[in-house]
Design a protein around this motif. Structure first.
Motif, PDB file in Angstrom:
ATOM      1  N   TYR A 122       0.828  -1.267   0.060  1.00 14.36           N
ATOM      2  CA  TYR A 122      -0.081  -0.121  -0.030  1.00 14.36           C
ATOM      3  C   TYR A 122       0.858   1.226   0.099  1.00 14.36           C
ATOM      4  O   TYR A 122       1.861   1.178   0.586  1.00 14.36           O
ATOM      5  CB  TYR A 122      -0.869   0.089   1.310  1.00 14.36           C
ATOM      6  CG  TYR A 122      -1.665  -1.031   1.268  1.00 14.36           C
ATOM      7  CD1 TYR A 122      -3.234  -1.082   0.774  1.00 14.36           C
ATOM      8  CD2 TYR A 122      -1.487  -2.411   2.007  1.00 14.36           C
ATOM      9  CE1 TYR A 122      -4.041  -2.058   0.850  1.00 14.36           C
ATOM     10  CE2 TYR A 122      -2.362  -3.456   1.882  1.00 14.36           C
ATOM     11  CZ  TYR A 122      -3.468  -3.249   1.476  1.00 14.36           C
ATOM     12  OH  TYR A 122      -4.448  -4.284   1.456  1.00 14.36           O
ATOM     13  N   GLU A 123       0.761   2.080  -0.933  1.00 18.87           N
ATOM     14  CA  GLU A 123       1.654   3.401  -0.868  1.00 18.87           C
ATOM     15  C   GLU A 123       0.867   4.645  -0.680  1.00 18.87           C
ATOM     16  O   GLU A 123      -0.344   4.801  -0.905  1.00 18.87           O
ATOM     17  CB  GLU A 123       2.104   3.433  -2.603  1.00 18.87           C
ATOM     18  CG  GLU A 123       2.922   4.585  -2.596  1.00 18.87           C
ATOM     19  CD  GLU A 123       3.321   4.464  -4.192  1.00 18.87           C
ATOM     20  OE1 GLU A 123       4.453   4.318  -4.697  1.00 18.87           O
ATOM     21  OE2 GLU A 123       2.255   4.554  -5.145  1.00 18.87           O
ATOM     22  N   ASN A 140      -2.719   7.737  -2.032  1.00 12.72           N
ATOM     23  CA  ASN A 140      -2.610   6.730  -1.974  1.00 12.72           C
ATOM     24  C   ASN A 140      -3.062   5.636  -3.020  1.00 12.72           C
ATOM     25  O   ASN A 140      -3.931   5.916  -3.576  1.00 12.72           O
ATOM     26  CB  ASN A 140      -3.211   6.123  -0.484  1.00 12.72           C
ATOM     27  CG  ASN A 140      -4.734   6.094  -0.471  1.00 12.72           C
ATOM     28  OD1 ASN A 140      -5.328   5.154  -0.990  1.00 12.72           O
ATOM     29  ND2 ASN A 140      -5.272   7.028   0.327  1.00 12.72           N
ATOM     30  N   ARG A 141      -2.392   4.444  -2.913  1.00 13.26           N
ATOM     31  CA  ARG A 141      -2.724   3.391  -4.093  1.00 13.26           C
ATOM     32  C   ARG A 141      -2.335   2.088  -3.344  1.00 13.26           C
ATOM     33  O   ARG A 141      -1.576   1.964  -2.432  1.00 13.26           O
ATOM     34  CB  ARG A 141      -2.119   3.685  -5.380  1.00 13.26           C
ATOM     35  CG  ARG A 141      -0.831   3.287  -5.442  1.00 13.26           C
ATOM     36  CD  ARG A 141      -0.086   3.686  -6.952  1.00 13.26           C
ATOM     37  NE  ARG A 141      -0.378   2.371  -7.900  1.00 13.26           N
ATOM     38  CZ  ARG A 141       0.260   2.255  -8.774  1.00 13.26           C
ATOM     39  NH1 ARG A 141       1.071   3.228  -9.433  1.00 13.26           N
ATOM     40  NH2 ARG A 141       0.212   1.166  -9.701  1.00 13.26           N
ATOM     41  N   VAL A 142      -3.125   0.938  -4.143  1.00 17.11           N
ATOM     42  CA  VAL A 142      -2.589  -0.396  -3.777  1.00 17.11           C
ATOM     43  C   VAL A 142      -1.965  -1.104  -4.890  1.00 17.11           C
ATOM     44  O   VAL A 142      -2.594  -0.772  -5.952  1.00 17.11           O
ATOM     45  CB  VAL A 142      -3.571  -1.098  -2.705  1.00 17.11           C
ATOM     46  CG1 VAL A 142      -5.029  -0.852  -3.680  1.00 17.11           C
ATOM     47  CG2 VAL A 142      -3.230  -2.453  -2.760  1.00 17.11           C
ATOM     48  N   TYR A 177       5.227   2.884   2.887  1.00 13.57           N
ATOM     49  CA  TYR A 177       4.504   1.934   2.335  1.00 13.57           C
ATOM     50  C   TYR A 177       3.961   1.071   3.457  1.00 13.57           C
ATOM     51  O   TYR A 177       4.933   1.118   4.490  1.00 13.57           O
ATOM     52  CB  TYR A 177       5.759   0.973   1.463  1.00 13.57           C
ATOM     53  CG  TYR A 177       6.094   2.076   0.108  1.00 13.57           C
ATOM     54  CD1 TYR A 177       4.998   1.611  -0.959  1.00 13.57           C
ATOM     55  CD2 TYR A 177       6.860   2.840   0.087  1.00 13.57           C
ATOM     56  CE1 TYR A 177       5.260   2.406  -2.126  1.00 13.57           C
ATOM     57  CE2 TYR A 177       7.182   3.511  -0.902  1.00 13.57           C
ATOM     58  CZ  TYR A 177       6.248   3.409  -1.984  1.00 13.57           C
ATOM     59  OH  TYR A 177       6.778   4.172  -3.046  1.00 13.57           O
ATOM     60  N   TYR A 178       3.022   0.551   3.384  1.00 14.42           N
ATOM     61  CA  TYR A 178       2.360  -0.488   4.368  1.00 14.42           C
ATOM     62  C   TYR A 178       2.578  -1.698   3.814  1.00 14.42           C
ATOM     63  O   TYR A 178       1.975  -1.938   2.459  1.00 14.42           O
ATOM     64  CB  TYR A 178       1.094  -0.217   4.632  1.00 14.42           C
ATOM     65  CG  TYR A 178       0.485  -0.690   6.098  1.00 14.42           C
ATOM     66  CD1 TYR A 178       1.127  -0.705   7.158  1.00 14.42           C
ATOM     67  CD2 TYR A 178      -0.779  -1.462   5.803  1.00 14.42           C
ATOM     68  CE1 TYR A 178       0.847  -1.210   8.314  1.00 14.42           C
ATOM     69  CE2 TYR A 178      -1.131  -1.800   7.255  1.00 14.42           C
ATOM     70  CZ  TYR A 178      -0.585  -1.781   8.300  1.00 14.42           C
ATOM     71  OH  TYR A 178      -1.025  -2.410   9.510  1.00 14.42           O
ATOM     72  N   CYS A 181       2.266  -5.611   3.383  1.00 12.52           N
ATOM     73  CA  CYS A 181       1.466  -6.744   3.855  1.00 12.52           C
ATOM     74  C   CYS A 181       1.979  -8.140   3.789  1.00 12.52           C
ATOM     75  O   CYS A 181       1.747  -8.283   2.269  1.00 12.52           O
ATOM     76  CB  CYS A 181       0.075  -6.548   4.111  1.00 12.52           C
ATOM     77  SG  CYS A 181      -0.539  -5.199   4.961  1.00 12.52           S
ATOM     78  N   ASN A 239      -2.085 -10.976   6.627  1.00 15.83           N
ATOM     79  CA  ASN A 239      -1.699  -9.582   6.774  1.00 15.83           C
ATOM     80  C   ASN A 239      -0.934  -9.549   8.023  1.00 15.83           C
ATOM     81  O   ASN A 239      -1.377  -8.743   8.981  1.00 15.83           O
ATOM     82  CB  ASN A 239      -2.916  -8.634   6.932  1.00 15.83           C
ATOM     83  CG  ASN A 239      -3.352  -8.502   5.199  1.00 15.83           C
ATOM     84  OD1 ASN A 239      -2.748  -8.714   4.324  1.00 15.83           O
ATOM     85  ND2 ASN A 239      -4.805  -7.887   5.186  1.00 15.83           N
ATOM     86  N   CYS A 247       1.687  -7.151   8.705  1.00 15.00           N
ATOM     87  CA  CYS A 247       1.784  -5.738   8.065  1.00 15.00           C
ATOM     88  C   CYS A 247       2.964  -4.859   8.767  1.00 15.00           C
ATOM     89  O   CYS A 247       2.950  -4.583   9.951  1.00 15.00           O
ATOM     90  CB  CYS A 247       0.894  -4.870   7.691  1.00 15.00           C
ATOM     91  SG  CYS A 247      -0.510  -5.915   6.859  1.00 15.00           S
ATOM     92  N   LEU A 277      -5.455   1.827   7.548  1.00 11.87           N
ATOM     93  CA  LEU A 277      -6.450   0.953   6.713  1.00 11.87           C
ATOM     94  C   LEU A 277      -7.522   0.578   7.308  1.00 11.87           C
ATOM     95  O   LEU A 277      -8.056  -0.607   7.198  1.00 11.87           O
ATOM     96  CB  LEU A 277      -5.604   0.122   5.836  1.00 11.87           C
ATOM     97  CG  LEU A 277      -4.694   0.542   4.949  1.00 11.87           C
ATOM     98  CD1 LEU A 277      -3.791  -0.515   4.584  1.00 11.87           C
ATOM     99  CD2 LEU A 277      -5.118   1.426   3.728  1.00 11.87           C
TER     100      LEU A 277
END
Ligand SMILES: *[C@@H]1O[C@H](CO)[C@@H](O)[C@H](O)[C@H]1NC(C)=O
Ligand SMILES: *[C@@H]1O[C@H](CO)[C@@H](O)[C@H](O)[C@H]1NC(C)=O
Ligand SMILES: *[C@@H]1O[C@H](CO)[C@@H](O)[C@H](O)[C@H]1NC(C)=O
Ligand SMILES: *[C@@H]1O[C@H](CO)[C@@H](O)[C@H](O)[C@H]1NC(C)=O
Length: 271
Positions: free
Chosen positions: A69-70, A76-78, A107-108, A110, A128, A130, A227
């Motif tokens: 995840y950015e 943000n985007r995945v 970045y997350y 996971c 997950n 993460c 999230l």
């Protein structure tokens, strides 16, 4: 009596082993784990993991799923999941390097896995696990990791002070709640002022009506989530000492003044 209990224990134990063996479910499964997530430069990260030793893990089909995840302030985007399938014979890949378009973003990461023993249809699925991380600075010279929330005391007077939470705007956590309490007298302040500049969102809690020259222990806590996950609570304990009342001389000052005049007296006497 004791030996009776002991015999009963032996019976239960042996009976359960027999049950296990009969049902053929006595297998060990342990999941692969992330060992480190290393920022390489301003746009890339490497995720490293390790498989459990076969002494503990009898799974013969292991699937790994890695999702990034950015976050960059409000953007943000995945990224689509990177998936691997391993058998006992080919557990050869233990790292993933990913290059991104953004510079110095959060970045997350996971990591999920599903370890299966195929002939007994047993599996261990870990979903997950993460970690929040960040690529290096724009120059690439430093990789300080995610920013942190700072809790501090300001505007300390003889009867008041303010506790500030400095929340970095780039941190992709959502603020759930915060609370500030003096442990000396259980005084709490629930109302806070909020302000924002380019770097921080600041929440300030002001305590008034305090005694001068007194040490107060402050219990400052905040809770946050990412999230929509489970909230995490952080607790900071601060010791804040109120200053001297301006009208009166404080005990310490009086002592200091007294010793100064003594030194003056003696130096004059020695002349
Ligand atoms: C960062 O490292 C990745 C992986 O080695 C590489 O593909 C990329 O070009 C590098 N980017 C910069 C800005 O150096
Ligand atoms: C391991 O072997 C399985 C079965 O042949 C295959 O599907 C999988 O892609 C292989 N994995 C790796 C990492 O080579
Ligand atoms: C894990 O793998 C097993 C066997 O392939 C499958 O039956 C199960 O649904 C999977 N579990 C999850 C949570 O994906
Ligand atoms: C933003 O506010 C914080 C807290 O009041 C302060 O320390 C910081 O210098 C300010 N930054 C800017 C860029 O104004």
């Amino acid at each position: 009596m004791d030996s009776y209990v002991y015999l009963l224990y032996i019976f239960i134990l042996s009976h359960s082993i027999v049950t296990f063996c009969h049902c053929q479910i006595f297998v060990f499964i342990t999941e692969p784990r992330v060992t480190s997530i290393v920022p390489l430069n301003s746009t890339a990260l490497t995720v490293n993991w390790e498989f459990a030793s076969q002494a503990y893990d009898q799974s013969d089909l292991i699937r790994i799923y890695i999702v990034f995840y950015e976050f960059y302030y409000t953007y943000n985007r995945v990224y689509a999941s990177t998936n691997y399938t391993f058998t006992t014979a080919n557990k050869t890949i233990t790292s993933l390097t990913k290059n991104f378009e953004l510079v110095n973003a959060y970045y997350y990461v996971c990591f999920s896995s599903n370890s299966t023993v195929t002939n007994v249809s047993q599996y261990l699925s870990i979903i997950n696990s993460c970690t929040l991380t960040r690529t290096c600075s724009r120059s690439g010279n430093s990789c300080p990791g995610p920013s942190v929330v700072t809790v501090l005391a300001t505007n300390i007077t003889s009867n008041s002070f303010t506790i500030l939470f400095l929340w970095p705007n780039d941190l992709p956590y959502t603020w759930n709640s915060s609370a500030v309490k003096l442990t000396n007298n259980s005084q709490t302040v629930s109302a806070y002022l909020s302000s924002q500049n380019n770097t921080y969102t600041t929440r300030s809690y002001q305590f008034t009506g305090l005694k001068s020259q007194t040490s107060y222990t402050v219990n400052a806590s905040f809770s946050y989530a990412i999230l929509g996950g489970t909230p995490t609570t952080n607790i900071t304990i601060l010791t804040v000492k109120t200053s001297c009342s301006s009208k009166l001389l404080c005990a310490d000052d009086l002592l200091f003044l007294l010793s100064c005049s003594m030194i003056l007296f003696f130096t004059n006497a020695l002349k």
